[in-house]
Design a protein around this motif. Structure first.
Motif, PDB file in Angstrom:
ATOM      1  N   MET A  51       0.852  -1.166   0.000  1.00 22.88           N
ATOM      2  CA  MET A  51       0.000   0.000   0.000  1.00 22.88           C
ATOM      3  C   MET A  51       0.896   1.225   0.000  1.00 22.88           C
ATOM      4  N   ALA A  52       0.626   2.173  -0.866  1.00 16.37           N
ATOM      5  CA  ALA A  52       1.392   3.418  -0.893  1.00 16.37           C
ATOM      6  C   ALA A  52       0.423   4.588  -0.773  1.00 16.37           C
TER       7      ALA A  52
ATOM      8  N   LEU B  14      -9.931   6.249  -3.344  1.00 12.50           N
ATOM      9  CA  LEU B  14     -10.044   5.410  -4.523  1.00 12.50           C
ATOM     10  C   LEU B  14      -8.780   4.570  -4.606  1.00 12.50           C
ATOM     11  N   THR B  15      -8.930   3.286  -4.832  1.00 11.38           N
ATOM     12  CA  THR B  15      -7.800   2.366  -4.893  1.00 11.38           C
ATOM     13  C   THR B  15      -7.416   2.108  -6.340  1.00 11.38           C
ATOM     14  N   THR B  16      -6.114   2.172  -6.630  1.00  7.30           N
ATOM     15  CA  THR B  16      -5.592   1.760  -7.932  1.00  7.30           C
ATOM     16  C   THR B  16      -4.520   0.711  -7.692  1.00  7.30           C
ATOM     17  N   ARG B  17      -4.414  -0.228  -8.613  1.00 10.15           N
ATOM     18  CA  ARG B  17      -3.414  -1.290  -8.474  1.00 10.15           C
ATOM     19  C   ARG B  17      -2.646  -1.436  -9.780  1.00 10.15           C
ATOM     20  N   SER B  18      -1.355  -1.710  -9.629  1.00 13.19           N
ATOM     21  CA  SER B  18      -0.499  -2.004 -10.759  1.00 13.19           C
ATOM     22  C   SER B  18       0.531  -3.009 -10.271  1.00 13.19           C
TER      23      SER B  18
ATOM     24  N   THR C 160       1.731  -3.263  -6.520  1.00  8.93           N
ATOM     25  CA  THR C 160       1.626  -1.971  -5.846  1.00  8.93           C
ATOM     26  C   THR C 160       0.179  -1.513  -5.810  1.00  8.93           C
ATOM     27  N   THR C 161      -0.271  -1.124  -4.633  1.00  8.86           N
ATOM     28  CA  THR C 161      -1.590  -0.528  -4.453  1.00  8.86           C
ATOM     29  C   THR C 161      -1.388   0.910  -4.032  1.00  8.86           C
ATOM     30  N   ARG C 162      -2.092   1.807  -4.686  1.00  4.14           N
ATOM     31  CA  ARG C 162      -2.022   3.220  -4.338  1.00  4.14           C
ATOM     32  C   ARG C 162      -3.442   3.691  -4.038  1.00  4.14           C
TER      33      ARG C 162
ATOM     34  N   MET D 174     -12.536  10.945 -11.805  1.00  5.32           N
ATOM     35  CA  MET D 174     -12.256   9.535 -11.531  1.00  5.32           C
ATOM     36  C   MET D 174     -13.204   9.002 -10.448  1.00  5.32           C
ATOM     37  N   PHE D 175     -13.403   9.774  -9.398  1.00  4.44           N
ATOM     38  CA  PHE D 175     -14.323   9.367  -8.331  1.00  4.44           C
ATOM     39  C   PHE D 175     -15.751   9.231  -8.875  1.00  4.44           C
ATOM     40  N   GLU D 176     -16.177  10.187  -9.705  1.00  9.79           N
ATOM     41  CA  GLU D 176     -17.525  10.143 -10.273  1.00  9.79           C
ATOM     42  C   GLU D 176     -17.724   8.887 -11.116  1.00  9.79           C
ATOM     43  N   GLN D 177     -16.687   8.482 -11.848  1.00  7.61           N
ATOM     44  CA  GLN D 177     -16.784   7.306 -12.713  1.00  7.61           C
ATOM     45  C   GLN D 177     -16.913   6.017 -11.914  1.00  7.61           C
ATOM     46  N   HIS D 178     -16.555   6.045 -10.649  1.00  4.84           N
ATOM     47  CA  HIS D 178     -16.634   4.846  -9.812  1.00  4.84           C
ATOM     48  C   HIS D 178     -17.859   4.830  -8.912  1.00  4.84           C
TER      49      HIS D 178
END
Length: 89
Positions: free
Chosen positions: A1-2, A51-55, A58-60, A84-88
């Motif tokens: 987690m970052a 909002l969580t993103t993963r690559s 790595t989770t950011r 981005m928040f609205e799209q989710h």
């Protein structure tokens, strides 16, 4: 987690001043254990505050700009992150 944090303050305009915290560093800075931080982020995601993103491995996490910044003005970045928040939703 970052986690992104501002080295100086929440009004920092220099992107180079951004750094990442891992889960252990964040827990230490806020005075909680790692399991508590994990539970907090689960709740914050559920409330759409982050909002969580993963690559790869790595989770950011992105904190909603309305919660993160004390800005009176809009920037391209805050508009993009809000979108981005609205799209989710």
């Amino acid at each position: 987690m970052a986690i992104h944090y501002r080295k100086i303050n929440s009004t920092e305009q220099n992107p180079q001043a951004l750094a990442h915290l891992d889960r252990e560093q964040l827990a230490e800075r806020i005075g909680h254990d790692v399991d508590t931080v994990t539970r907090m982020f689960t709740k914050l995601r559920g409330r759409k505050a982050i909002l969580t993103t993963r690559s790869g491995y790595t989770t950011r996490y992105l904190v909603h700009p309305d919660l993160m910044f004390c800005q009176q003005q809009e920037t391209d970045w805050t508009r993009s992150v809000r979108k981005m928040f609205e799209q989710h939703d």
